[in-house]
Design an enzyme around this catalytic site. Structure first.
Site, mmCIF file in Angstrom:
data_model
loop_
_atom_site.group_PDB
_atom_site.id
_atom_site.type_symbol
_atom_site.label_atom_id
_atom_site.label_comp_id
_atom_site.label_asym_id
_atom_site.label_seq_id
_atom_site.Cartn_x
_atom_site.Cartn_y
_atom_site.Cartn_z
ATOM 1 N N GLY B 220 0.934 -1.387 -0.115
ATOM 2 C CA GLY B 220 -0.050 -0.029 0.029
ATOM 3 C C GLY B 220 0.658 1.191 -0.028
ATOM 4 O O GLY B 220 1.647 1.500 -0.749
ATOM 5 N N GLY B 223 4.578 1.344 -0.229
ATOM 6 C CA GLY B 223 5.462 0.924 -1.325
ATOM 7 C C GLY B 223 5.201 -0.594 -1.762
ATOM 8 O O GLY B 223 4.438 -1.214 -1.517
ATOM 9 N N ASP B 251 -2.868 -5.445 -9.457
ATOM 10 C CA ASP B 251 -2.859 -5.938 -11.015
ATOM 11 C C ASP B 251 -2.146 -5.312 -11.820
ATOM 12 O O ASP B 251 -1.124 -5.817 -12.574
ATOM 13 C CB ASP B 251 -4.431 -6.051 -11.769
ATOM 14 C CG ASP B 251 -5.154 -6.936 -10.881
ATOM 15 O OD1 ASP B 251 -4.739 -7.923 -10.258
ATOM 16 O OD2 ASP B 251 -6.519 -6.615 -10.835
#
Lengths: 308, 308
Positions: B220, B223, B251
């Site tokens: 998140g 990084g 994705d």
């Protein structure tokens, strides 16, 4: 033979979830899919009670294929007109614990004028081919259909000499009566909303001034009112009202009207059937279902009275 | 050429409603339908950034046809294996006012062993035919697939000499690592859940003991951690974290890993791309989308550091 028309047929999808949480993510524990729409429910009830019926209306795209396939599986004959695009779905999310439903109704794709023209042509051709005794027009219209679509359908079906029952509401109903369908079947709320009259007898008179003929009003626990253009108003109801699932009760009622009109039954017989069939539908978990043994049992519990 | 495999592809349907009311009836004001599933989102990002990609996986029935047609419309090449029954849907109900989503995920039909066998055969054939440089296995498995489906796919793809990236969680991930995929991409929570270790470096070591090679962890706002089997751990992140829609960020990150592996880029280059591509996805309203100009702009804002 009875023809029911479901202009805005849908694939009714039911999702069962443990508990519906707003803004939550849910794993759907069961998925069922059925052809839906009021006219299809009417046809299903008629077929379960031994009447010959064909489903007309509109369906298209892969979802339309699923609708057709479900009708095949259920043994319901159909002659559906292709619509442009993919038929609409309704998604019914049922809480497994409580059985409460949260419903999402798609509008379906907007249609060019040619879809309505094709539906009229197909319905008239079908009515002649199967020598239909009654045509039932039930439910909403696809986006893009003329507001007076039912009036036009009634006129075309009348030209080939077949009576028509209309179950619609709002503007669709108000415009349909101009073509003099033999029976219209609003519920109390729809009648009040279309006419501004809370008394059903006054409301029926208001619609008759616009062209309506016989008016049958479904009034829930208050039973069914038969308000014929020729007079002789009747109310029928169960001696003891039932509780259950009201979804589809109106469609079963319309099925009884169609069977009665096709069979040349008296108004008193028709209104008794209307109460028994719709009460039998209340005992079922889904629309378009009745148990014939419930119908037989409930017929004997119907009380009719003349009203003024 | 990159091949992404979406074993459990779905048709992602989004309904917009004014306000979601539990046990209410909703007129859906807009309906959108897109081919969904993590591997399809990975492929879409790769295509938008100019990489050649083919979508593999499973789809069937009329919903499978809609998935294939949407891929055609979006210009994504596909070679999907037929599954038995109708592909699953997800229904995403979005409140028009707040943008908040309530999600319903169908499980999809249970598959016989033959579907998995056909998928393996089709993927291996496709990988050879298009001379794939990388294969990506992303997301959940259809009901009835063996729990070690990804391990078996990795083994078969390795036999034809092509590296594999796996993005999965839980048992699917834990079993996949036994076949030594070149990269696995858990997020912090998935890594902790799979290993019981809250520290990503320790968690990666635990998975490596089971067979994992390079481990890339999406964390998140913290990084991306690149934890290669050969050592040289890196962390990359934006100088200033972005806020937006995190759906699909993972994705886009996997897409960057696939492009980097296919292009023979250094770990430092790959992890920089991973941050920029996933940050660009955060700026988009839906998964599987990035704006190439965002990617270029964000690349310059990525800071990398060695970690131990």
């Amino acid at each position: 033979m009875i023809v029911t028309v479901t202009a805005n047929a849908a694939l009714d999808v039911t999702y069962t979830v443990p508990t519906l949480t707003v803004h939550g993510s849910h794993r759907v524990s069961s998925v069922t899919q059925r052809a839906g729409g009021k006219g299809i429910n009417v046809a299903a009830v008629l077929a379960q009670l031994g009447h010959e019926v064909v489903v007309a209306g509109c369906a298209g795209g892969p979802t339309g294929e699923q609708i057709r396939r479900d009708l095949d599986v259920r043994g319901l004959s159909h002659r559906l007109t292709d619509l442009v695009g993919d038929s609409r779905r309704t998604v019914n999310v049922v809480d497994a614990d409580t059985g409460d439903a949260t419903i999402f109704n798609e509008a379906g794709p907007a249609q060019p004028k040619s879809t309505f023209d094709a539906l009229v042509r197909d319905v008239v051709r079908l009515v002649q081919e199967v020598r239909a005794q009654v045509v039932v027009l039930s439910g909403s219209l696809p986006t893009g259909f003329p507001a007076d679509a039912y009036a036009r359908l009634v006129t075309q079906v009348h030209e080939v000499g077949v009576p028509v029952i209309v179950d619609a509401d709002g503007e669709t109903l108000a415009l349909a009566v101009a073509a003099h369908p033999e029976i219209i079947k609003p519920n109390s709320a729809e009648l009040a909303s279309a006419t501004g009259e809370s008394d059903p007898v006054t409301g029926a008179a208001a619609l008759r001034a616009l062209g309506a003929r016989d008016v049958v009003v479904s009034a829930g626990a208050d039973g069914v009112l038969m308000l014929p253009a020729a007079g002789g108003n009747l109310r029928a109801r169960l001696a003891t009202p039932l509780s259950g699932n009201p979804t589809g009760a109106g469609d079963a009622l319309v099925a009884a009207l169609a069977a009665g009109l096709a069979g040349g039954r008296s108004n008193e017989q028709i209104v008794r059937d209307a109460v028994a069939w719709s009460a039998a539908a209340v005992l079922q978990p889904a629309a378009g279902q009745v148990d014939p043994t419930d119908v037989t049992r409930l017929e004997s519990q119907v009380r009719t009275e003349e009203i003024v």
